[in-house]
Each structure stands twice: as C-alpha cells, then as structure tokens.
Design an enzyme around this catalytic site. Structure first.
Site, PDB file in Angstrom:
ATOM      1  N   GLU A   1      49.101  20.160  17.565  1.00  0.00           N
ATOM      2  CA  GLU A   1      48.599  20.907  16.403  1.00  0.00           C
ATOM      3  C   GLU A   1      47.261  21.601  16.682  1.00  0.00           C
ATOM      4  O   GLU A   1      46.252  21.306  16.040  1.00  0.00           O
ATOM      5  CB  GLU A   1      48.501  19.993  15.186  1.00  0.00           C
ATOM      6  CG  GLU A   1      49.854  19.537  14.701  1.00  0.00           C
ATOM      7  CD  GLU A   1      49.811  18.847  13.331  1.00  0.00           C
ATOM      8  OE1 GLU A   1      48.749  18.370  12.918  1.00  0.00           O
ATOM      9  OE2 GLU A   1      50.869  18.807  12.673  1.00  0.00           O
TER      10      GLU A   1
ATOM     11  N   GLU B   1      58.089  17.223  14.029  1.00  0.00           N
ATOM     12  CA  GLU B   1      57.686  16.045  13.249  1.00  0.00           C
ATOM     13  C   GLU B   1      58.215  16.189  11.824  1.00  0.00           C
ATOM     14  O   GLU B   1      58.323  17.304  11.295  1.00  0.00           O
ATOM     15  CB  GLU B   1      56.157  15.935  13.145  1.00  0.00           C
ATOM     16  CG  GLU B   1      55.438  15.663  14.436  1.00  0.00           C
ATOM     17  CD  GLU B   1      53.918  15.587  14.234  1.00  0.00           C
ATOM     18  OE1 GLU B   1      53.460  15.329  13.098  1.00  0.00           O
ATOM     19  OE2 GLU B   1      53.197  15.811  15.214  1.00  0.00           O
TER      20      GLU B   1
HETATM   21  C1  GLA Z   1      50.331  15.531  12.091  1.00  0.00           C
HETATM   22  C2  GLA Z   1      50.043  15.057  13.520  1.00  0.00           C
HETATM   23  C3  GLA Z   1      50.565  13.696  13.799  1.00  0.00           C
HETATM   24  C4  GLA Z   1      50.375  12.756  12.634  1.00  0.00           C
HETATM   25  C5  GLA Z   1      51.024  13.347  11.411  1.00  0.00           C
HETATM   26  C6  GLA Z   1      50.961  12.461  10.187  1.00  0.00           C
HETATM   27  O1  GLA Z   1      51.386  16.340  11.949  1.00  0.00           O
HETATM   28  O2  GLA Z   1      50.531  15.951  14.490  1.00  0.00           O
HETATM   29  O3  GLA Z   1      49.893  13.194  14.953  1.00  0.00           O
HETATM   30  O4  GLA Z   1      49.016  12.556  12.412  1.00  0.00           O
HETATM   31  O5  GLA Z   1      50.390  14.561  11.104  1.00  0.00           O
HETATM   32  O6  GLA Z   1      51.679  13.012   9.126  1.00  0.00           O
END
Ligand code: GLA
Ligand code: ZN
Length: 676
Positions: free
Chosen positions: A158, A315
C-alpha cells in the site's frame, strides 16, 4: 473476446489465499505452522502472501541476513502445493536502520522528522533507503528464483503518503525544472503574480505546507504529480532486480481504490497485474445495495488502471475488520458475495487479510481465516472453505476478459484540481460520490462499465460519460470530439471544461474546448445546501437536483428538459447535441442515481446496447466475463432480501443446473451463469 493467461503460469485456477505472517510464530512453529497447512488445505487455499513486513526478521542487524526461516516457509508452501506471493519488505523498516540513518525517516510538511515506528513511512528519495531496498530485493530474487513456491512478487505494501525532507525538496525542484525549464514559465503557469508569489529562482520553491504556501493551485497540483512520479520511480527501482533475475515472475503493488495521493492510472501502467485491498463497510441491512455498488465501481476502476487485464483482490476481510467505527460481522452469504463479486468484475483471485490472526499488537482482532481458536468448525472458517470450493468450480472463467461498451471517466488529476478549487460548495465537491452515482446509473440499468481516465483511448466504446470533468487534460477535448463525430455518445455534466492542465481557466465561456461538441454555454453556477433543490421533468417523471446547478444556454443543442423552480426556471436541465454521427448530452445539475438509471438505460438502448439482465430489481447487480470457454454472466443479490430476476437461457456453472426465465435469488445469493 479476450482471454488472458493465468496470473501464475503454473497455477491456471482462481488463486485463493491471503496475507500470512508465519515469522510471528517462530516460538510455536512446530505446532502452529502444521495447523496452518492443514487448515489451508481444508479451505482450498492455494496461495499465501509472505514476507510483507519481514525486514527485521530477514536482516536483524545491518548486513546480517537470516533467510533460513523464509527458506523453511517457502519449502513448506511448496510441499503443500501452495504458491507464494512473495513480498519485498520495504513497507516497514527495521529499527536499526532508522537509528543509524535518520534520513530514511519521513519529514512532514511542517518540517518535522518522524520517529521510528508505524509503517509505510520511508523517504522515497533517500539514497540509503534505496540502496538497502535494492540490496534486500536482489538477495530475495537470487535466493528464490528457482524455488517452486515463487509465484508472484508483492512489491512493498500500500504505497502512500509523502515526504518533505530536503532530499525530496531538491528532487521536486529538479522535476519542476524539467517540466517548466524557466522560472518565468513556471510563474506564468501557476499565475504567481497573484499575491506577489513570483519566484526568481527554483531554489525558492518549497513543497506545499500549512507553514508556508498552501493556496497556490499550481504548486499543489505539481506536488501531487511529483509525488505520483516518486512512487512510479520507486516502484521501478524496487522491481529492477526482480525483473532482471526472475523475468517470468509477475510483479504487482497492492493499491487502495480511490486513494487520492497517487494517480493510479500512472502507477498502474507499470504493474504486470493490478491488485487492490477491498474493505467494504457491509451493514448487513438493505444499505448493502449501496455498499456493493461502491465495491463494484472500485473493482472496475482497479481493473482499469492496468489496462483491463484480470486483476487481483489482494486483501479482503473474512470477517469483521478492526479499524472501522463499528466493525460488523458478515451475515452468512456476504463472504461468498464479496469473493464472487471480485471475480465477476475480472479478478482472478480472492485473497484475504489475514490468513491467521496474530496473538498481539494492533491487528490481533482483525478478521482472519484462522482465528485464535485454531478451529475449522467456526462459521468464518467454514464460509471461507465454501468460497474455496466455489472458486474451484469456476476454473473455466480464469483469465476471461470483460467486454464493456460503456466507459466512465474517473480522473485523479481532475480530482486534485477540483478538491483544491474554491467556489460553490467548499465543504465537499463530491467528485468521487458523483462518479459513483453515474456508475450506479449504468449498473442499476444492467450494464457493465469500464472505468478510465482522460488520457485513455475512447474509440472502442459506444458510450462515454465524463462527470464533472472540471480539468481538461491535454488532448482530451479533441478525443471527445472525434469520438462523437464517429458515432459515439458522450455525456457531460455541470462543472465541466473550466480549467486546463495547469489549472488555469479557459477564456471565452465554459465548458471551454467542449463547448462546440456539447452545443451549450455554461453561464453561471450555483451551489445549494441540503435543504435547497431544483426540479426537472423528463419522460413524464420529475427528478430532483441538489448541491450544484449550472445555468446554461443551448447554443446548438436541443433542449430535452427545463429547470422548474426559482429564477432558474426556463434554463435547460438536459440537452442533446447531434454532432457528426454521434450525440453529446449535458446534465446541468447534480441528480441522483434513480434519474441516472432511467436516463442511461434510455441512452444505452438508443445506442443499440441491451442490458445484461432486463428490469433488474434494486439491489441486484450483474456483470459478464468473456473468454475461450464462453460467455459468463454473474447475477448478484447484494441485499438481505429475496429478489426475482428474469434470466436468459443458461447453465449455472457451479451446480450445472439449467436456468432461464424467472428466478428468485436468496439474500446475498450469487449466480455464475454460462450463457447458451
Ligand atoms: C491494509 C494493509 C494490511 C492490513 C489491513 C487491515 O489493507 O495492507 O496490512 O493492515 O489493511 O485491514
Ligand atoms: Zn524525503
């Protein structure tokens, strides 16, 4: 028809997995890792993302590398038929690095350097950070290049934020010199005679800061463009050794839908596949219709930034997350909907954050495939296993493309300029919500949509819609004109064609270079608070206008409807301009998705496009994917109530059942259908 290769060459199935941190369990690995592999098998997990925040375990002291634990993890994954999405660890750095080289720490816009801690907070310019990243990425690639588990590179995590340190300031000035060549050209482009802001040298320029200059739109825009280039450049730096040593392994960086800090259409072009982190705020009630429609928009946007290839939902949470104000569990069925909705929009993966819940620290109560109970009997685990089973039955859809004839414009640079502009409603210009509403208009009428930006090619589409294109980027107006001349249908709204790419106003009347093709002159613009509205009637129905309304004159355009209240009365609300072989429409005020559904449904039919499913009930969404194995239609009930739809003649892929005609969808039910 487009059929793409599977993301991982030797895994031609849907990838099902998630973020996995086995290194957090080193003291209990003999028991925990064993349970993990057994449970992965039971849940149909075939890929796990490892190493995302592992730098301190990989290089606990400067130059002292410990890959042995990762060797063991990679071997274990390979033995269990699981592919690794292997991360570069740059998303968080070890403490020794911050202690020895403070330059790796970010500086805020108020000139204060951050302390060690958190994540996603390194300086992108720092030569030390770059050298350390290059070194560890090279070692990872060399060590695992022939490892059977290596399936994909997950670059950092991210990407986001910005750094205002001196190194970044120098780089920014260099970038400005490249772009403007002389300081006077920069001054003129930014309208710097205003408030005596003319610089006499590039050395005087500092990034935007509330301690200094924050009101120069030219500077703000340049800084955002530069920050995007910083991430593109850093990504290219990270993947250099990966591409050199493992040329066949695809690379991705996980994105965050409409995150405003990076123009993802720029970064996305550098990715082999796009991937993104999807956290819908499911409400478990009828409002889920809106939640699901927003996710649908985000999926199409995230597919669009990498040129429409099948993407990855990197994710998503198997259960409640831990960071929303109210963290709701998922009603049975929502997890399946969340997973298959991604697939419906072109994802070739369903991945979770996280595979196993940690014992400590801030994410210990975040939803996971494996919970603290280690049980395969709990509801969440069983639903994850059902998703795994469903995906295994959908293999013929892997790699299938999407074939949408409608495009919607979401443009980061336009958003930056619009968010910064001071006029009308300064609390919220609502660009994202507006594009989302236009998206819903098409989606609720039963049409699939591509999301593109102003730099994309329009020529393959029948309909292109550009809500609030306040900034017209170079060449965009010309592309719109030739698109319409050649038979396309283009829809514009209020607040279109006001400024050029330097955020300088077009002279001679709005919508500037779009005036000719739209056939309207936008003379004045009003803003309304939540109690103020206007109305118009079209096709026998009266609709409401809120927030923004333009007072326009139809020059060449035909008036389709007039505004009805106050002194606006008699000004056009909707116009249609025949131009070449096509038509251009103008919507003068902010309307809701009900009008947009009716209006876009009519325009699409006129353009000869049929909905994927006729008369969709509110709350049901549909998409299609087309590939070598046929045309697949997804019909998704996104609410906790039954909904009856009229299906074309088809086969339900998972059950093999022949369907056609009326069908009652259960709450949150998803059908994956193969068309006859
Ligand atoms: C983000 C991060 C993850 C985690 C999630 C929790 O998307 O990339 O490492 O912290 O949030 O929802
Ligand atoms: Zn910096």
């Amino acid at each position: 028809m487009a059929q793409y290769p599977p993301i991982m060459k030797d895994k031609p199935v849907f990838l099902h997995g998630g973020d996995y941190n086995p290194e957090q369990w080193m003291n209990e690995k003999d028991t925990i890792w064993k349970i993990d592999m057994e449970m992965a098998k039971k849940a149909g997990i075939n890929t796990l993302s490892v190493g995302i925040f592992s730098w301190a375990m990989l290089e606990p002291k400067e130059g002292k590398f410990h890959f042995e634990w990762l060797d063991e993890v990679m071997d274990m994954l390979a033995e269990n038929g699981i592919k690794a999405v292997l991360a570069t660890p740059s998303g968080a750095r070890p403490a020794w690095m911050a202690e020895k080289y403070p330059e790796v720490l970010r500086v805020r816009s108020d000139d204060r350097r951050e302390l060690f801690g958190g994540r996603h907070n390194h300086c992108l310019t720092s030569p030390v950070y770059r050298e350390k990243v290059r070194k560890i990425n090279t070692l990872l690639a060399e060590r695992y290049k022939d490892h059977p588990a290596l399936g994909m590179w997950h670059v950092s995590n991210e990407y986001g934020g910005e750094c205002h340190c001196n190194l970044c300031q120098e780089k920014f000035r260099g970038w400005l010199k490249e772009r403007y060549s002389t300081i006077d050209k920069l001054n003129d482009s930014w309208w710097n005679t205003f408030w005596s802001h003319r610089y006499s040298s590039f050395d005087q320029i500092h990034s935007p800061s509330h301690m200094g200059e924050s009101g120069s739109h030219g500077l703000n825009l340049a800084w955002k463009r530069f920050t995007t280039q910083q991430f593109c450049d850093f990504y290219s730096w990270e993947i250099e050794p990966l591409k050199r040593i493992t040329p066949d392994i695809p690379c991705t960086a996980n994105l965050m839908h409409t995150y405003p800090g990076i123009n993802y259409f720029e970064l996305g072009r550098l990715l082999d596949r796009s991937s993104w982190d999807n956290y819908p705020t499911w409400t478990n009630d009828m409002r889920d219709a809106g939640v699901a429609a927003h996710s649908a928009f985000c999926h199409d946007l995230m597919r669009g930034v990498c040129g429409d290839k099948p993407f990855m939902m990197m994710e998503s949470s198997p259960s409640a997350v831990n960071w929303q104000p109210i963290n709701r569990l998922r009603t049975p069925g929502i997890l399946m909907l969340q997973g298959l909705q991604a697939v419906a929009h072109g994802s070739d993966t369903v991945q979770y954050f996280q595979f196993r819940k940690g014992k400590g620290s801030s994410e210990k109560f975040h939803g996971a495939v494996i919970s603290h109970d280690n049980s395969d009997q709990n509801r969440v685990f069983q639903e994850v296993a059902q998703v795994g089973d469903a995906l295994a039955h959908l293999t013929p859809i892997v790699g299938a493309g999407t074939e949408n004839k409608i495009a919607l414009i979401y443009d980061w640079e336009n958003r930056w300029a619009l968010d910064d502009a001071q006029f009308g409603n300064n609390i919220n210009k609502g660009y994202e919500q507006t594009v989302d509403a236009h998206y819903c208009g098409f989606a609720r009428a039963g049409y699939g949509v591509d999301v593109i930006d102003e730099t994309c090619d329009l020529s393959g589409y029948s309909i292109v819609c550009g809500p609030m294109t306040y900034m017209l980027r170079p060449g965009f107006a010309e592309r719109v004109k030739s698109f319409v001349e050649n038979g396309g249908r283009y829809i514009a709204t209020y607040i279109s064609g006001w400024v050029n790419e330097e955020d300088l106003c077009f002279m001679g009347g709005f919508p500037g270079p779009l005036r000719d093709v739209l056939g309207v002159w936008d003379e004045e613009n009003d803003a309304m608070d939540e109690n103020q509205h206007n109305h118009f009637t079209w096709n026998g129905k009266t609709y409401e206008i809120s927030d923004f309304c333009a007072l326009i004159h139809a020059e060449n355009a035909k008036i389709m409807s007039l505004l009805e209240d106050k002194f606006y009365k008699g000004y056009p609300a909707l116009t249609e301009n025949a131009y070449g072989k096509g038509k251009a429409y103008y919507i003068a005020g902010r309307t809701d998705e009900h009008f947009l559904k009716d209006f876009y449904g009519a325009i699409a039919r006129e353009a000869g496009l049929l909905p994927l499913v006729e008369d969709l009930p509110y709350g049901v969404l549909c998409t299609k994917r087309v590939g070598d194995h046929g045309e697949f239609l997804f019909v998704m009930n996104t609410v906790p109530a039954e909904n009856t739809v009229k299906l074309p003649s088809c086969t339900e892929v998972r059950s093999g059942e022949e369907l056609g005609g009326e069908y009652t969808l259960q709450p949150y039910q998803v059908l994956a259908l193969k068309k006859k």
